[in-house]
Design a protein around this motif. Structure first.
Motif, PDB file in Angstrom:
ATOM      1  N   LEU A  68       0.807  -1.234   0.000  1.00  0.00           N
ATOM      2  CA  LEU A  68       0.000   0.000   0.000  1.00  0.00           C
ATOM      3  C   LEU A  68       0.831   1.271   0.000  1.00  0.00           C
ATOM      4  O   LEU A  68       0.274   2.373   0.041  1.00  0.00           O
ATOM      5  N   GLN A  69       2.157   1.149  -0.001  1.00  0.00           N
ATOM      6  CA  GLN A  69       2.968   2.384  -0.012  1.00  0.00           C
ATOM      7  C   GLN A  69       3.040   2.944  -1.435  1.00  0.00           C
ATOM      8  O   GLN A  69       3.116   2.181  -2.409  1.00  0.00           O
ATOM      9  N   ILE A  70       3.041   4.267  -1.545  1.00  0.00           N
ATOM     10  CA  ILE A  70       3.351   4.900  -2.824  1.00  0.00           C
ATOM     11  C   ILE A  70       4.867   4.849  -3.014  1.00  0.00           C
ATOM     12  O   ILE A  70       5.613   4.596  -2.062  1.00  0.00           O
ATOM     13  N   GLN A  71       5.319   5.087  -4.242  1.00  0.00           N
ATOM     14  CA  GLN A  71       6.763   5.128  -4.468  1.00  0.00           C
ATOM     15  C   GLN A  71       7.356   6.371  -3.811  1.00  0.00           C
ATOM     16  O   GLN A  71       6.762   7.449  -3.873  1.00  0.00           O
ATOM     17  N   MET A  72       8.527   6.226  -3.192  1.00  0.00           N
ATOM     18  CA  MET A  72       9.220   7.386  -2.601  1.00  0.00           C
ATOM     19  C   MET A  72      10.191   7.934  -3.640  1.00  0.00           C
ATOM     20  O   MET A  72      11.083   7.218  -4.093  1.00  0.00           O
ATOM     21  N   GLY A  73      10.019   9.208  -4.007  1.00  0.00           N
ATOM     22  CA  GLY A  73      10.891   9.781  -5.021  1.00  0.00           C
ATOM     23  C   GLY A  73      10.421   9.402  -6.412  1.00  0.00           C
ATOM     24  O   GLY A  73      11.205   8.977  -7.252  1.00  0.00           O
ATOM     25  N   TYR A  74       9.095   9.564  -6.640  1.00  0.00           N
ATOM     26  CA  TYR A  74       8.506   9.241  -7.948  1.00  0.00           C
ATOM     27  C   TYR A  74       9.323   9.951  -9.031  1.00  0.00           C
ATOM     28  O   TYR A  74       9.525  11.178  -8.969  1.00  0.00           O
ATOM     29  N   PRO A  75       9.814   9.196 -10.010  1.00  0.00           N
ATOM     30  CA  PRO A  75      10.892   9.716 -10.860  1.00  0.00           C
ATOM     31  C   PRO A  75      10.510  10.814 -11.840  1.00  0.00           C
ATOM     32  O   PRO A  75      11.368  11.457 -12.389  1.00  0.00           O
ATOM     33  N   LYS A  76       9.245  11.008 -12.109  1.00  0.00           N
ATOM     34  CA  LYS A  76       8.899  12.044 -13.100  1.00  0.00           C
ATOM     35  C   LYS A  76       7.747  12.875 -12.545  1.00  0.00           C
ATOM     36  O   LYS A  76       7.127  12.496 -11.546  1.00  0.00           O
ATOM     37  N   PRO A  77       7.456  14.040 -13.183  1.00  0.00           N
ATOM     38  CA  PRO A  77       6.317  14.807 -12.678  1.00  0.00           C
ATOM     39  C   PRO A  77       5.083  13.914 -12.596  1.00  0.00           C
ATOM     40  O   PRO A  77       4.928  13.058 -13.455  1.00  0.00           O
ATOM     41  N   PRO A  78       4.237  14.036 -11.598  1.00  0.00           N
ATOM     42  CA  PRO A  78       4.181  15.131 -10.623  1.00  0.00           C
ATOM     43  C   PRO A  78       5.041  14.934  -9.382  1.00  0.00           C
ATOM     44  O   PRO A  78       4.930  15.721  -8.453  1.00  0.00           O
ATOM     45  N   GLY A  79       5.894  13.931  -9.276  1.00  0.00           N
ATOM     46  CA  GLY A  79       6.642  13.713  -8.033  1.00  0.00           C
ATOM     47  C   GLY A  79       5.744  13.096  -6.974  1.00  0.00           C
ATOM     48  O   GLY A  79       4.741  12.451  -7.284  1.00  0.00           O
ATOM     49  N   ASP A  80       6.095  13.311  -5.700  1.00  0.00           N
ATOM     50  CA  ASP A  80       5.367  12.668  -4.597  1.00  0.00           C
ATOM     51  C   ASP A  80       4.266  13.583  -4.056  1.00  0.00           C
ATOM     52  O   ASP A  80       4.482  14.784  -3.913  1.00  0.00           O
ATOM     53  N   PRO A  81       3.092  13.019  -3.714  1.00  0.00           N
ATOM     54  CA  PRO A  81       2.025  13.839  -3.109  1.00  0.00           C
ATOM     55  C   PRO A  81       2.346  14.146  -1.645  1.00  0.00           C
ATOM     56  O   PRO A  81       2.622  13.232  -0.865  1.00  0.00           O
ATOM     57  N   LEU A  82       2.315  15.410  -1.291  1.00  0.00           N
ATOM     58  CA  LEU A  82       2.742  15.833   0.046  1.00  0.00           C
ATOM     59  C   LEU A  82       1.819  16.895   0.591  1.00  0.00           C
ATOM     60  O   LEU A  82       1.283  17.714  -0.159  1.00  0.00           O
ATOM     61  N   TRP A  83       1.691  16.921   1.904  1.00  0.00           N
ATOM     62  CA  TRP A  83       1.005  18.031   2.575  1.00  0.00           C
ATOM     63  C   TRP A  83       1.758  19.321   2.241  1.00  0.00           C
ATOM     64  O   TRP A  83       2.992  19.337   2.298  1.00  0.00           O
ATOM     65  N   PRO A  84       1.032  20.420   1.894  1.00  0.00           N
ATOM     66  CA  PRO A  84       1.708  21.663   1.532  1.00  0.00           C
ATOM     67  C   PRO A  84       2.737  22.079   2.588  1.00  0.00           C
ATOM     68  O   PRO A  84       2.462  22.036   3.785  1.00  0.00           O
ATOM     69  N   GLY A  85       3.924  22.457   2.123  1.00  0.00           N
ATOM     70  CA  GLY A  85       4.987  22.877   3.050  1.00  0.00           C
ATOM     71  C   GLY A  85       6.028  21.798   3.247  1.00  0.00           C
ATOM     72  O   GLY A  85       7.163  22.096   3.628  1.00  0.00           O
ATOM     73  N   ARG A  86       5.658  20.535   3.018  1.00  0.00           N
ATOM     74  CA  ARG A  86       6.656  19.469   3.121  1.00  0.00           C
ATOM     75  C   ARG A  86       7.338  19.284   1.760  1.00  0.00           C
ATOM     76  O   ARG A  86       6.793  19.657   0.733  1.00  0.00           O
ATOM     77  N   THR A  87       8.540  18.722   1.790  1.00  0.00           N
ATOM     78  CA  THR A  87       9.289  18.542   0.548  1.00  0.00           C
ATOM     79  C   THR A  87       9.549  17.049   0.333  1.00  0.00           C
ATOM     80  O   THR A  87       9.605  16.286   1.293  1.00  0.00           O
ATOM     81  N   PRO A  88       9.716  16.671  -0.930  1.00  0.00           N
ATOM     82  CA  PRO A  88       9.900  15.237  -1.202  1.00  0.00           C
ATOM     83  C   PRO A  88      11.254  14.723  -0.724  1.00  0.00           C
ATOM     84  O   PRO A  88      12.172  15.517  -0.470  1.00  0.00           O
ATOM     85  N   ILE A  89      11.369  13.434  -0.625  1.00  0.00           N
ATOM     86  CA  ILE A  89      12.634  12.811  -0.226  1.00  0.00           C
ATOM     87  C   ILE A  89      13.754  13.275  -1.162  1.00  0.00           C
ATOM     88  O   ILE A  89      13.564  13.410  -2.359  1.00  0.00           O
ATOM     89  N   GLU A  90      14.918  13.581  -0.572  1.00  0.00           N
ATOM     90  CA  GLU A  90      16.108  13.846  -1.380  1.00  0.00           C
ATOM     91  C   GLU A  90      17.054  12.678  -1.164  1.00  0.00           C
ATOM     92  O   GLU A  90      17.737  12.606  -0.149  1.00  0.00           O
ATOM     93  N   ARG A  91      17.001  11.755  -2.092  1.00  0.00           N
ATOM     94  CA  ARG A  91      17.889  10.587  -2.001  1.00  0.00           C
ATOM     95  C   ARG A  91      19.147  10.878  -2.784  1.00  0.00           C
ATOM     96  O   ARG A  91      19.105  11.388  -3.897  1.00  0.00           O
ATOM     97  N   LYS A  92      20.307  10.603  -2.193  1.00  0.00           N
ATOM     98  CA  LYS A  92      21.569  10.917  -2.858  1.00  0.00           C
ATOM     99  C   LYS A  92      22.442   9.675  -2.859  1.00  0.00           C
ATOM    100  O   LYS A  92      22.664   9.062  -1.807  1.00  0.00           O
ATOM    101  N   ASN A  93      22.910   9.336  -4.031  1.00  0.00           N
ATOM    102  CA  ASN A  93      23.821   8.199  -4.127  1.00  0.00           C
ATOM    103  C   ASN A  93      25.220   8.677  -3.748  1.00  0.00           C
ATOM    104  O   ASN A  93      25.717   9.662  -4.290  1.00  0.00           O
ATOM    105  N   VAL A  94      25.840   8.009  -2.802  1.00  0.00           N
ATOM    106  CA  VAL A  94      27.162   8.459  -2.335  1.00  0.00           C
ATOM    107  C   VAL A  94      28.279   7.452  -2.622  1.00  0.00           C
ATOM    108  O   VAL A  94      29.452   7.801  -2.565  1.00  0.00           O
TER     109      VAL A  94
END
Ligand code: UVW
Length: 324
Positions: free
Chosen positions: A57-83
């Motif tokens: 039941l989870q949505i994808q985190m960091g949906y790769p193309k627009p529209p991105g992830d649905p979020l409560w206004p003011g929150r920002t999507p996950i910033e995943r960084k490959n290190v």
């Protein structure tokens, strides 16, 4: 200037004698209505597994193309960084491992409420008190009481029932601000041929998250008001009487964004989560599960979920698994 109607404070809307489960499981409780989910409820849920189909039941985190992830206004999507990746070895920066294995590593910055998630019971409050009467000072700098950790430690398992309000109203998605209450849930359940039983984990589909992926963020957030359950004293009493442990929806806020009669924002967060200890699971993907349930007219199943065990967390991402 035109008079603006006063928005009443939560205490006034809900009333001093609003239904409450504070103290029901003792003064040290941090699980609230999830206490209803004992071993008997797990076994009751297992009885509703028939084909072995599974649904996440989870949505994808960091949906790769627009529209991105649905979020409560003011929150920002996950910033995943490959290190760390293969280029780390190509550039000679990575440590050689005996045997020559290479590996990849990521870091992530995320809002804990920025995907499908469990809210901690102490996530919202009014009048300086969180779930079970703990002082709201316990939220300062990290939740010392009623964080998401006890929910992650317990795990949530029981009989789930899906009520598809969108289907009941013959819509792909409810309108902005469209509301429903427990009587509507009961009417939808009847038309689905299912009974909502005491201690059921209650899943409600509005079609809202599905619509996110078909529209644009501009349209989605224009005159933003999610559809959902709306407050009434009777509805809160019904949740308490039915001993509903967990409310799971395909909206960001689990209720209509503003109570239509008064304009109070998200009053059920307080009436159900703060006062009754009902766990909230939000931003769920229910479209595939609903399609399967509609196909064979079976709307009950085993629901399982465990949010990440974030110490002092206000909430945590989760990928619930339903087994039919
Ligand atoms: C808020 O906290 C405003 O919302 P949610 O419970 O949806 O995360």
């Amino acid at each position: 200037m035109a008079d603006r109607p006063e928005v009443p404070p939560l205490r006034q809307l809900l009333g001093e004698d609003t239904p409450s489960n504070w103290g029901k499981w003792g003064p040290a409780d941090e699980l609230g209505s999830l206490n209803y989910l004992d071993a008997a409820q797990v076994l009751r849920g297992v009885q509703h597994v028939h084909t072995g189909e599974t649904f996440t039941l989870q949505i994808q985190m960091g949906y790769p193309k627009p529209p991105g992830d649905p979020l409560w206004p003011g929150r920002t999507p996950i910033e995943r960084k490959n290190v760390v990746d293969e280029s780390s070895w190509t550039r000679g920066e990575a440590r050689q491992i005996p045997g020559g294995m290479h590996y990849a590593d990521d870091t992530a910055f995320l809002y804990l409420q920025g995907s499908t998630q469990y809210d901690a019971l102490g996530h919202v409050w009014y009048d300086g008190k969180i779930w079970n009467g703990y002082d709201a000072e316990n939220t300062v700098g990290g939740m010392k009481k009623a964080s998401v950790l006890p929910i992650g430690e317990k795990g949530v398992v029981g009989r789930g029932v899906l009520i598809d309000i969108a289907r009941h109203r013959d819509k792909d998605v409810l309108d902005k601000g469209e509301t429903f209450d427990h009587q509507d849930l009961l009417a939808a359940a009847e038309s689905q041929g299912v009974t909502i039983e005491p201690r059921d984990i209650l899943l409600i589909r509005t079609g809202w998250i599905g619509w996110w992926y078909r529209t644009t963020p501009k349209e989605f957030f224009h005159h933003y008001c999610e559809p959902g359950l709306t407050y009434s004293r009777e509805l809160v009493e019904w949740f308490q009487r039915m001993e509903i442990p967990n409310l799971v929806t395909d909206t960001i806020g689990n209720e209509v964004s503003a109570e239509p009669a008064t304009g109070v924002a998200l009053p059920l967060h307080s009436a159900l989560m703060r006062n009754l200890g009902v766990a909230f699971t939000e931003i769920c993907w229910l479209d595939d599960l609903a399609a399967a349930c509609a196909a064979d007219s079976r709307w009950t199943f085993l629901y399982t979920a465990a949010p990440l065990k974030v110490v002092e967390g206000t909430g945590a991402p989760v990928n619930p698994v339903v087994i039919r």
